[in-house]
Design a protein around this motif. Structure first.
Motif, PDB file in Angstrom:
ATOM      1  N   SER A  67      -5.622  13.559  20.207  1.00  0.00           N
ATOM      2  CA  SER A  67      -5.633  13.972  21.934  1.00  0.00           C
ATOM      3  C   SER A  67      -5.224  12.794  22.655  1.00  0.00           C
ATOM      4  N   LYS A  68      -4.650  12.589  23.610  1.00  0.00           N
ATOM      5  CA  LYS A  68      -4.112  11.487  24.483  1.00  0.00           C
ATOM      6  C   LYS A  68      -5.183  11.118  25.231  1.00  0.00           C
ATOM      7  N   THR A  69      -6.423  11.754  25.096  1.00  0.00           N
ATOM      8  CA  THR A  69      -7.494  11.363  25.781  1.00  0.00           C
ATOM      9  C   THR A  69      -8.657  10.832  24.924  1.00  0.00           C
ATOM     10  N   SER A  70      -8.521  11.115  23.584  1.00  0.00           N
ATOM     11  CA  SER A  70      -9.373  10.656  22.653  1.00  0.00           C
ATOM     12  C   SER A  70      -9.708   9.150  22.737  1.00  0.00           C
ATOM     13  N   LYS A  71     -10.716   8.795  22.111  1.00  0.00           N
ATOM     14  CA  LYS A  71     -11.185   7.032  22.321  1.00  0.00           C
ATOM     15  C   LYS A  71     -10.152   6.343  21.565  1.00  0.00           C
ATOM     16  N   ILE A  72      -9.696   6.605  20.269  1.00  0.00           N
ATOM     17  CA  ILE A  72      -8.775   5.836  19.421  1.00  0.00           C
ATOM     18  C   ILE A  72      -7.410   5.729  20.108  1.00  0.00           C
ATOM     19  N   PHE A  73      -6.957   6.858  21.027  1.00  0.00           N
ATOM     20  CA  PHE A  73      -5.610   7.061  21.561  1.00  0.00           C
ATOM     21  C   PHE A  73      -5.808   6.156  22.680  1.00  0.00           C
ATOM     22  N   MET A  74      -6.703   6.109  23.574  1.00  0.00           N
ATOM     23  CA  MET A  74      -6.794   5.268  24.636  1.00  0.00           C
ATOM     24  C   MET A  74      -7.039   3.880  24.382  1.00  0.00           C
ATOM     25  N   LEU A  75      -7.735   3.628  23.408  1.00  0.00           N
ATOM     26  CA  LEU A  75      -8.094   2.039  22.954  1.00  0.00           C
ATOM     27  C   LEU A  75      -6.842   1.391  22.829  1.00  0.00           C
ATOM     28  N   ASN A  76      -6.064   2.217  21.828  1.00  0.00           N
ATOM     29  CA  ASN A  76      -4.594   1.867  21.413  1.00  0.00           C
ATOM     30  C   ASN A  76      -3.642   1.572  22.642  1.00  0.00           C
ATOM     31  N   GLY A  77      -3.787   2.588  23.555  1.00  0.00           N
ATOM     32  CA  GLY A  77      -2.846   2.498  24.578  1.00  0.00           C
ATOM     33  C   GLY A  77      -3.245   1.330  25.471  1.00  0.00           C
ATOM     34  N   LEU A  78      -4.502   0.977  25.540  1.00  0.00           N
ATOM     35  CA  LEU A  78      -5.032  -0.012  26.333  1.00  0.00           C
ATOM     36  C   LEU A  78      -4.494  -1.261  25.907  1.00  0.00           C
ATOM     37  N   ALA A  79      -4.666  -1.584  24.462  1.00  0.00           N
ATOM     38  CA  ALA A  79      -4.185  -2.692  23.773  1.00  0.00           C
ATOM     39  C   ALA A  79      -2.673  -2.825  23.542  1.00  0.00           C
ATOM     40  N   MET A  80      -2.101  -1.785  23.442  1.00  0.00           N
ATOM     41  CA  MET A  80      -0.408  -1.583  23.636  1.00  0.00           C
ATOM     42  C   MET A  80       0.152  -2.314  24.901  1.00  0.00           C
ATOM     43  N   THR A  81      -0.542  -1.733  25.990  1.00  0.00           N
ATOM     44  CA  THR A  81      -0.263  -2.169  27.377  1.00  0.00           C
ATOM     45  C   THR A  81      -0.406  -3.454  27.646  1.00  0.00           C
ATOM     46  N   ILE A  82      -1.786  -4.031  27.397  1.00  0.00           N
ATOM     47  CA  ILE A  82      -2.035  -5.426  27.625  1.00  0.00           C
ATOM     48  C   ILE A  82      -1.294  -6.208  26.760  1.00  0.00           C
ATOM     49  N   THR A  83      -1.187  -6.110  25.423  1.00  0.00           N
ATOM     50  CA  THR A  83      -0.433  -6.961  24.403  1.00  0.00           C
ATOM     51  C   THR A  83       0.836  -7.242  24.939  1.00  0.00           C
ATOM     52  N   PHE A  84       1.779  -5.956  25.213  1.00  0.00           N
ATOM     53  CA  PHE A  84       3.146  -5.830  25.675  1.00  0.00           C
ATOM     54  C   PHE A  84       3.236  -6.657  26.867  1.00  0.00           C
ATOM     55  N   PHE A  85       2.298  -6.711  27.851  1.00  0.00           N
ATOM     56  CA  PHE A  85       2.404  -7.579  29.168  1.00  0.00           C
ATOM     57  C   PHE A  85       2.178  -9.095  28.706  1.00  0.00           C
ATOM     58  N   PHE A  86       1.413  -9.499  27.934  1.00  0.00           N
ATOM     59  CA  PHE A  86       1.324 -10.656  27.808  1.00  0.00           C
ATOM     60  C   PHE A  86       2.345 -11.427  26.868  1.00  0.00           C
ATOM     61  N   VAL A  87       2.834 -10.729  25.967  1.00  0.00           N
ATOM     62  CA  VAL A  87       3.960 -11.201  25.098  1.00  0.00           C
ATOM     63  C   VAL A  87       5.174 -11.059  25.433  1.00  0.00           C
ATOM     64  N   ARG A  88       5.559 -10.133  26.465  1.00  0.00           N
ATOM     65  CA  ARG A  88       6.822  -9.744  26.814  1.00  0.00           C
ATOM     66  C   ARG A  88       6.935 -10.000  28.144  1.00  0.00           C
ATOM     67  N   ILE A  89       6.109  -9.818  28.962  1.00  0.00           N
ATOM     68  CA  ILE A  89       6.202  -9.885  30.731  1.00  0.00           C
ATOM     69  C   ILE A  89       5.728 -11.144  31.289  1.00  0.00           C
ATOM     70  N   ALA A  90       4.300 -11.231  30.903  1.00  0.00           N
ATOM     71  CA  ALA A  90       3.711 -12.568  31.776  1.00  0.00           C
ATOM     72  C   ALA A  90       4.424 -13.898  31.192  1.00  0.00           C
ATOM     73  N   VAL A  91       5.011 -13.922  30.008  1.00  0.00           N
ATOM     74  CA  VAL A  91       5.403 -15.114  29.230  1.00  0.00           C
ATOM     75  C   VAL A  91       6.692 -15.538  29.940  1.00  0.00           C
ATOM     76  N   MET A  92       7.508 -14.602  30.649  1.00  0.00           N
ATOM     77  CA  MET A  92       8.817 -14.665  31.176  1.00  0.00           C
ATOM     78  C   MET A  92       9.066 -15.923  32.145  1.00  0.00           C
ATOM     79  N   PRO A  93       8.066 -16.376  33.051  1.00  0.00           N
ATOM     80  CA  PRO A  93       8.122 -17.493  33.864  1.00  0.00           C
ATOM     81  C   PRO A  93       8.242 -18.815  32.744  1.00  0.00           C
ATOM     82  N   THR A  94       7.283 -18.740  31.951  1.00  0.00           N
ATOM     83  CA  THR A  94       7.110 -19.806  30.969  1.00  0.00           C
ATOM     84  C   THR A  94       8.480 -20.009  30.347  1.00  0.00           C
TER      85      THR A  94
END
Length: 271
Positions: free
Chosen positions: A173-200
């Motif tokens: 389920s998209k609202t299951s704990k494992i799905f939500m935690l992975n989604g959070l990790a995915m979004t945060i990681t994607f942001f930091f390693v692909r988006i936030a590093v752009m200025p640097t």
């Protein structure tokens, strides 16, 4: 006078690593993924042919991303030369990483070509082509090691992206704990390693533009600017789509919680 792209020797010594990489990933796709997946994820066998093809390519993608990103972190920490001379330092580790990437992407293109009617997308051919064009020069001529290593660290987010797809196909389920935690990790990681590093990244690019080392790159300087601009545009598009997905999941989660609260209130009133 330092090296220029016209005086750098064409060096195919890393090509065997690319060939081995391609063969290994073809083997993983054809044999390892189906065998392990059917053993540890029984629902794999009930997937459609298209879904199994996609599953196996994502299995490859996860192995590749994990291995290469770890190599990149090692280079960033222990290879001081690429930080001191980001354009012309000869880094065997970075060149090997690029050879592995070229081999993996060659394998992926072969699979997508064979199964084009089932999983082929022009967008991914374009993405792989732009990436391989850039990493080919790093692998062959040993140029731009710092920037290549920096770009490859973006692979840290890939396993989480693939895991989301796996969980979806396994009917979590998209609202299951494992799905939500992975989604959070995915979004945060994607942001930091692909988006936030752009200025640097682009700040470092700006710092070398116009320097003697940069001028000696010749036409390869286009790889540093144009190719990376294209890849960053793609990353921004993917992040936008990812945020849209997170928004949808949060709405579902909020709606589910609201329904539970309303049911709880109704039960209390009846009592």
């Amino acid at each position: 006078m330092g090296r220029t792209i016209d005086t750098v020797t064409f060096d195919p010594s890393y090509y065997p690593a690319a060939v081995v990489s391609c063969m290994v990933f073809l083997y993983l796709y054809k044999y390892t993924s189906p065998n392990l997946s059917s053993k540890f994820a029984p629902k794999y066998t009930s997937l459609t042919e298209v879904e199994q093809i996609d599953w196996n390519t994502r299995f490859n993608s996860t192995i590749h991303a994990t291995f290469v990103s770890c190599m990149c972190v090692y280079s960033l920490i222990y290879d001081e030369d690429i930080s001191k001379e980001p354009i012309w330092a000869d880094s065997p580790m970075v060149r090997t990483s690029c050879a592995i990437v070229v081999g993996y992407m060659t394998c992926d293109i072969l699979i997508m070509t064979i199964h084009y009617k089932k999983i082929g997308e022009a967008f991914y051919f374009f993405h792989h082509g732009a990436s391989m064009y850039a990493y080919f020069y790093v692998m062959t001529y040993g140029v731009l090691p710092y920037f290549a290593n920096f770009r490859l660290m973006a692979e840290f987010s890939t396993p989480f992206v693939n895991q989301r797809w796996f969980l979806d196909k396994l009917k979590y389920s998209k609202t299951s704990k494992i799905f939500m935690l992975n989604g959070l990790a995915m979004t945060i990681t994607f942001f930091f390693v692909r988006i936030a590093v752009m200025p640097t990244y682009w700040k470092r690019v700006y710092s070398v533009i116009g320097t003697e080392s940069f001028k000696r790159l010749g036409h390869i300087s286009l790889v540093l600017v144009i190719t990376c601009f294209i890849l960053d545009s793609i990353n921004l598009f993917w992040f936008y789509k990812m945020c849209q997905g997170v928004k949808r999941v949060l709405k579902i989660y909020a709606k589910k919680n609201m329904e539970l609260m309303n049911n709880h209130v109704s039960i209390e009133k009846e009592e």
